[in-house]
Motif scaffolding. Structure first.
Motif, mmCIF file in Angstrom:
data_model
loop_
_atom_site.group_PDB
_atom_site.id
_atom_site.type_symbol
_atom_site.label_atom_id
_atom_site.label_comp_id
_atom_site.label_asym_id
_atom_site.label_seq_id
_atom_site.Cartn_x
_atom_site.Cartn_y
_atom_site.Cartn_z
ATOM 1 N N SER A 1 0.831 -1.193 0.000
ATOM 2 C CA SER A 1 0.000 0.000 0.000
ATOM 3 C C SER A 1 0.865 1.243 0.000
ATOM 4 O O SER A 1 1.948 1.247 0.570
ATOM 5 N N HIS A 2 0.372 2.287 -0.610
ATOM 6 C CA HIS A 2 1.076 3.560 -0.636
ATOM 7 C C HIS A 2 0.161 4.665 -0.104
ATOM 8 O O HIS A 2 -1.051 4.599 -0.224
ATOM 9 N N PHE A 3 0.787 5.657 0.490
ATOM 10 C CA PHE A 3 0.073 6.749 1.132
ATOM 11 C C PHE A 3 0.712 8.065 0.726
ATOM 12 O O PHE A 3 1.883 8.108 0.366
ATOM 13 N N PHE A 4 -0.049 9.136 0.847
ATOM 14 C CA PHE A 4 0.533 10.451 0.673
ATOM 15 C C PHE A 4 1.138 10.864 2.005
ATOM 16 O O PHE A 4 0.480 10.856 3.045
ATOM 17 N N GLY A 5 2.408 11.211 1.954
ATOM 18 C CA GLY A 5 3.120 11.612 3.165
ATOM 19 C C GLY A 5 2.871 13.064 3.515
ATOM 20 O O GLY A 5 2.145 13.781 2.821
ATOM 21 N N TRP A 6 3.509 13.508 4.589
ATOM 22 C CA TRP A 6 3.389 14.885 5.044
ATOM 23 C C TRP A 6 3.966 15.847 4.015
ATOM 24 O O TRP A 6 3.649 17.031 4.025
ATOM 25 N N ASN A 7 4.797 15.327 3.113
ATOM 26 C CA ASN A 7 5.393 16.157 2.064
ATOM 27 C C ASN A 7 4.600 16.084 0.750
ATOM 28 O O ASN A 7 5.065 16.533 -0.279
ATOM 29 N N MET A 10 3.927 10.408 -2.694
ATOM 30 C CA MET A 10 3.475 9.046 -2.460
ATOM 31 C C MET A 10 4.611 8.238 -1.836
ATOM 32 O O MET A 10 5.763 8.349 -2.249
ATOM 33 N N GLY A 11 4.282 7.454 -0.834
ATOM 34 C CA GLY A 11 5.295 6.626 -0.178
ATOM 35 C C GLY A 11 4.663 5.490 0.591
ATOM 36 O O GLY A 11 3.444 5.338 0.642
ATOM 37 N N SER A 12 5.504 4.712 1.218
ATOM 38 C CA SER A 12 5.052 3.560 1.997
ATOM 39 C C SER A 12 4.598 4.005 3.387
ATOM 40 O O SER A 12 4.874 5.125 3.829
ATOM 41 N N LEU A 16 5.839 7.145 5.815
ATOM 42 C CA LEU A 16 4.889 8.030 6.483
ATOM 43 C C LEU A 16 5.193 8.102 7.984
ATOM 44 O O LEU A 16 5.198 9.190 8.573
ATOM 45 N N ALA A 17 5.455 6.960 8.591
ATOM 46 C CA ALA A 17 5.805 6.937 10.017
ATOM 47 C C ALA A 17 7.105 7.699 10.271
ATOM 48 O O ALA A 17 7.205 8.471 11.242
ATOM 49 N N LEU A 18 8.098 7.504 9.424
ATOM 50 C CA LEU A 18 9.365 8.232 9.581
ATOM 51 C C LEU A 18 9.145 9.735 9.483
ATOM 52 O O LEU A 18 9.689 10.501 10.287
ATOM 53 N N ALA A 28 11.400 15.089 16.727
ATOM 54 C CA ALA A 28 12.517 15.280 15.787
ATOM 55 C C ALA A 28 13.450 14.068 15.762
ATOM 56 O O ALA A 28 14.666 14.195 15.747
ATOM 57 N N TRP A 29 12.857 12.896 15.748
ATOM 58 C CA TRP A 29 13.630 11.662 15.720
ATOM 59 C C TRP A 29 14.212 11.436 14.334
ATOM 60 O O TRP A 29 13.662 11.862 13.336
ATOM 61 N N MET A 30 15.317 10.711 14.284
ATOM 62 C CA MET A 30 15.862 10.255 13.017
ATOM 63 C C MET A 30 15.595 8.757 12.949
ATOM 64 O O MET A 30 15.852 8.038 13.920
ATOM 65 N N GLY A 31 15.066 8.292 11.844
ATOM 66 C CA GLY A 31 14.766 6.874 11.734
ATOM 67 C C GLY A 31 15.207 6.298 10.405
ATOM 68 O O GLY A 31 15.510 7.027 9.464
ATOM 69 N N ILE A 32 15.231 4.982 10.352
ATOM 70 C CA ILE A 32 15.636 4.266 9.151
ATOM 71 C C ILE A 32 14.686 3.092 8.970
ATOM 72 O O ILE A 32 14.445 2.337 9.920
ATOM 73 N N HIS A 33 14.140 2.941 7.781
ATOM 74 C CA HIS A 33 13.374 1.736 7.462
ATOM 75 C C HIS A 33 14.313 0.823 6.706
ATOM 76 O O HIS A 33 14.740 1.124 5.593
ATOM 77 N N CYS A 34 14.666 -0.297 7.320
ATOM 78 C CA CYS A 34 15.717 -1.108 6.722
ATOM 79 C C CYS A 34 15.482 -2.613 6.809
ATOM 80 O O CYS A 34 16.334 -3.371 6.365
ATOM 81 N N GLU A 35 14.362 -3.047 7.396
ATOM 82 C CA GLU A 35 14.162 -4.483 7.622
ATOM 83 C C GLU A 35 15.407 -5.001 8.356
ATOM 84 O O GLU A 35 15.751 -4.469 9.372
#
Length: 140
Positions: A1-7, A10-12, A16-18, A28-35
């Motif tokens: 599924s894809h969503f419109f982000g805060w920017n 379109m993204g995952s 969106l959570a990041l 102001a967290w820094m995150g990484i989606h990396c499995e």
């Protein structure tokens, strides 16, 4: 599924959570989606010298990115002293040592084929920061 982000792009759902947690009002967290890619990368870099130890019959061609015994119990048995020593170093690394070590190793090995290592995905500075955040005990 894809969503419109805060920017408005379109993204995952992970992106969106990041974006949500990167906002100032959300910490102001820094995150990484990396499995598992991040941990494969760190394993490959921190354990590279151990992976490529001269163990009989585990490297049969110059094109291997890992020893043949990697997915077996023999991997540890064949390298017990080197693995235990490296894990002890990781557990006891002082503040800043993990970052320095991962950046030195990254520079020394850049481009070498190592199972799980994706040179195009991770920057050495970001890996250093992640190592310091996770800490040596958790990495070991």
């Amino acid at each position: 599924s894809h969503f419109f982000g805060w920017n408005n792009e379109m993204g995952s759902v992970e992106n969106l959570a990041l974006q949500h947690y990167e906002k100032e009002e959300n910490g102001a967290w820094m995150g990484i989606h990396c499995e598992n890619g991040l941990f494969h990368m760190l394993f490959g870099l921190f354990m590279c010298d151990t992976l490529f130890l001269d163990v009989p019959h585990v490297f049969q061609t110059l094109y291997q990115d890992a020893p043949l015994d990697l997915p077996s119990r023999q991997f540890y048995q064949n390298r017990r002293a080197a693995i235990d020593s490296r894990l002890d170093w990781l557990r006891n690394a002082a503040q800043g040592e993990l970052s320095s070590e991962i950046q030195r190793t990254y520079a020394r090995l850049r481009g070498k084929r190592i199972r799980g290592v994706r040179w195009d995905r991770w920057e050495e500075e970001k890996l250093g920061l992640v190592c310091e955040c996770i800490g040596g005990k958790a990495l070991a």
